[in-house]
Write an enzyme that holds these catalytic residues in place. Structure first.
Site, PDB file in Angstrom:
ATOM      1  N   ASP A 133       8.378  -3.503   3.696  1.00  0.00           N
ATOM      2  CA  ASP A 133       9.143  -4.497   4.478  1.00  0.00           C
ATOM      3  C   ASP A 133       8.762  -5.971   4.248  1.00  0.00           C
ATOM      4  OD1 ASP A 133       9.335  -1.998   5.575  1.00  0.00           O
ATOM      5  OD2 ASP A 133       8.758  -2.586   7.580  1.00  0.00           O
TER       6      ASP A 133
ATOM      7  N   ASP B 197       7.017  -3.645  15.202  1.00  0.00           N
ATOM      8  CA  ASP B 197       7.830  -4.575  14.406  1.00  0.00           C
ATOM      9  C   ASP B 197       8.397  -5.729  15.239  1.00  0.00           C
ATOM     10  OD1 ASP B 197       7.242  -2.650  12.539  1.00  0.00           O
ATOM     11  OD2 ASP B 197       9.233  -1.741  12.550  1.00  0.00           O
TER      12      ASP B 197
ATOM     13  N   GLU C 104      13.576   0.623  13.687  1.00  0.00           N
ATOM     14  CA  GLU C 104      12.475  -0.185  13.162  1.00  0.00           C
ATOM     15  C   GLU C 104      12.977  -1.593  12.838  1.00  0.00           C
ATOM     16  OE1 GLU C 104       9.653   2.989  10.857  1.00  0.00           O
ATOM     17  OE2 GLU C 104      11.388   2.355   9.716  1.00  0.00           O
TER      18      GLU C 104
END
Ligand code: FRU
Length: 518
Positions: A48, A179, A230
């Site tokens: 990510d 997150d 997420e």
């Protein structure tokens, strides 16, 4: 004398703390499959994008990083900066795991008013808000192994100090609690944290980035729920052509994407500092390809610029740890501008590659306009990376017998190929990588992947950004987006246009070589 020596030492340290390695860039980024216009880590594993923030002329891109191997593991925040969103310079690792855990995904903001009190001498702190993932706690069987911490930098992201009283948001007993994406909400004069919690979102507020209060929850009974939620993001966006502002909530989901595995859905609605109210119930996808995940947007882009810019991880958890790259694994999408458009009382996101991409266009060659039946090879030696713009005639008044599928194909002498185009029978854009060379052990990689869209305009425009091992498709002026990787054993040396069981007319076609960013 001694004093000056120490001063110099400090200066040298500060400079070198953030200097990129001095190796010859060209040498480093020439491995097979290495992206030439997309950021990837020089070595090691990357997933990510994290902590994207603009500050003092630099776009920062942090990312989930395992520096020691090319598979996912103990997470650090890698770091890169760019002055133009195209050319990236990788810097030393920003955040290392510590006794509280590995450093999972999160965001960064500039605390202009020093609400946190972490700034010094008028320098506003750059504050990173991230998830600690505590492996030891996880192994004890408790659910409380993810919690949020902060760290700050007073030297443009070069060196970081973890906040001494971390975590700032402890775990309430929920397994997936991660997150954090933080933004300043001027109307309520508070920071808002959007957090992924199991398969929904929690919104928290804070006056200082340290003390957080739960405001509301969102997501039960709406959107896709095929997997865990997420990497969310929440931001305001003006509807194109109006003064009206709507709020966009991005939520990545894994698995449960429209073509399998990871993908990013979005909601458009209202946000008042406490609660997010969506318009409509339909599930919408940011990108229908299999390889755009965990994308979030930059914080602190100056008002004069005003763009909302996203970058995603060009991969899918189904096979991310297996893709056949060498010393590195995991590239990012091109940065993309997001716009909001209203069509038939629905609000839809539109994506375009950032305009800075034009700076690396080297030369543009025209593809002659033509009627295509079956296959027509383009007489140009493909040079990667490249941008291709195609416009097909879809006008109903032409007497042509439309092909069932038409588009463009990239192939090599080994009969490996990738086809990209429109399936006219089923009204779907597609990327067909079923025969592209590599497939993942569980065969989730190969296949034909689709994005629904009924073309009703007289022409159909497609923009493709083709890198060494990826294609980004922007169709219908950015309304339909697909991002996919391919790993052919040899480079694709032949490009052709095709039309299956019928014909199609190419109205306009251009191929531009792009220069490597390394
Ligand atoms: C998404 C994700 C995040 C997590 C990170 C760990 O790809 O699973 O939820 O913070 O990756 O690397």
């Amino acid at each position: 004398m001694m004093k000056t020596f120490y001063k110099l030492l400090v200066v040298v340290f500060i400079l070198s703390a953030c200097e990129p390695s001095a190796n010859n860039q060209q040498e480093k980024y020439n491995e097979q499959y290495r992206s030439k216009v997309h950021f990837s880590s020089e070595t090691g594993w990357a997933n990510d994008p994290n902590g994207m923030v603009y500050y003092d002329g630099e776009y920062h891109l942090f990312f989930q990083h395992n520096p020691d191997t090319t598979i996912w593991g103990p997470m650090h925040w890698g770091h890169a900066v760019s002055k133009d969103l195209i050319h990236w310079e990788q810097l030393p690792i920003a955040l290392y795991p510590d006794s509280l855990g590995w450093i999972f995904s999160g965001s960064a903001v500039i605390d202009w008013e020093n609400t946190s009190g972490l700034g010094e001498n008028g320098v506003p702190p750059m504050v990173a808000i991230f998830t600690y993932h505590n492996r030891e706690l996880e192994n004890t069987g408790t659910d409380k192994f993810q919690y949020q911490g902060i760290a700050y930098s007073l030297d443009k992201g070069c060196s970081w100090t973890k906040y001494e009283n971390n975590p700032v948001l402890p775990n309430p007993g929920i397994r997936d609690f991660r997150d954090p994406k933080v933004m300043w909400h001027p109307e309520s004069e508070k920071w808002i944290m959007t957090l992924a919690v199991l398969d929904h979102i929690n919104f928290y507020s804070s006056p200082n980035l340290i003390d957080w209060t739960l405001e509301s929850e969102f997501g039960t009974g709406i959107g896709a729920h095929g997997g865990v939620w997420e990497c969310p993001d929440l931001f305001p966006l003006q509807i194109e052509g109006t003064d009206e502002i709507k709020w966009v909530l991005l939520v990545s989901i894994n698995p449960g994407g429209p073509n399998g595995g990871s993908a990013t859905q979005y909601f458009v609605g209202e946000f008042d500092g406490h609660v997010f109210e969506p318009h409509g119930e339909k599930t919408k996808w940011l990108d229908y390809g299999k390889d755009n995940y965990a994308g979030v947007t930059w914080s602190d882009i100056p008002d004069e610029d005003g763009r909302r810019i996203l970058i995603g991880w060009m991969n899918n958890w189904q096979y991310a740890n297996k893709i056949p790259t060498s010393v590195w694994r995991g590239a990012f999408t091109l940065p993309r501008t997001l716009e909001l458009t209203e069509i038939y009382h629905d609000y839809l996101l539109v994506s375009h590659p950032v305009k800075e991409l034009n700076k690396i266009k080297l030369d543009t060659k025209e593809i002659p306009t033509s009627k295509i039946e079956e296959e027509m090879e383009i007489n140009l030696k493909p040079e990667y990376p490249m941008e291709i713009d195609l416009s097909f005639n879809t006008g109903n008044n032409t007497a042509i017998n439309f092909g069932e599928r038409f588009g463009i194909q990239f192939a090599n002498d080994k009969n490996e190929l990738v086809k990209i185009g429109y399936d006219n029978l089923n009204k779907l854009f597609f990327i067909d990588r079923s025969n592209c060379g590599w497939d993942s052990p569980n065969q989730e990689f190969a296949g034909i992947h689709y994005a629904p869209y009924v073309v009703s305009s007289p022409s159909l425009d497609i923009k493709l950004i083709i890198d060494e091992s990826s294609v980004e498709l922007f169709a219908v002026d950015g309304l339909v987006v697909m991002t996919e990787q391919f790993f052919s054993n040899e480079k694709f040396t032949m490009i052709s246009l095709f039309s299956e069981k019928g014909e199609v007319e190419l109205l306009k076609g251009n191929i531009s070589k792009l220069s490597s960013i390394w």
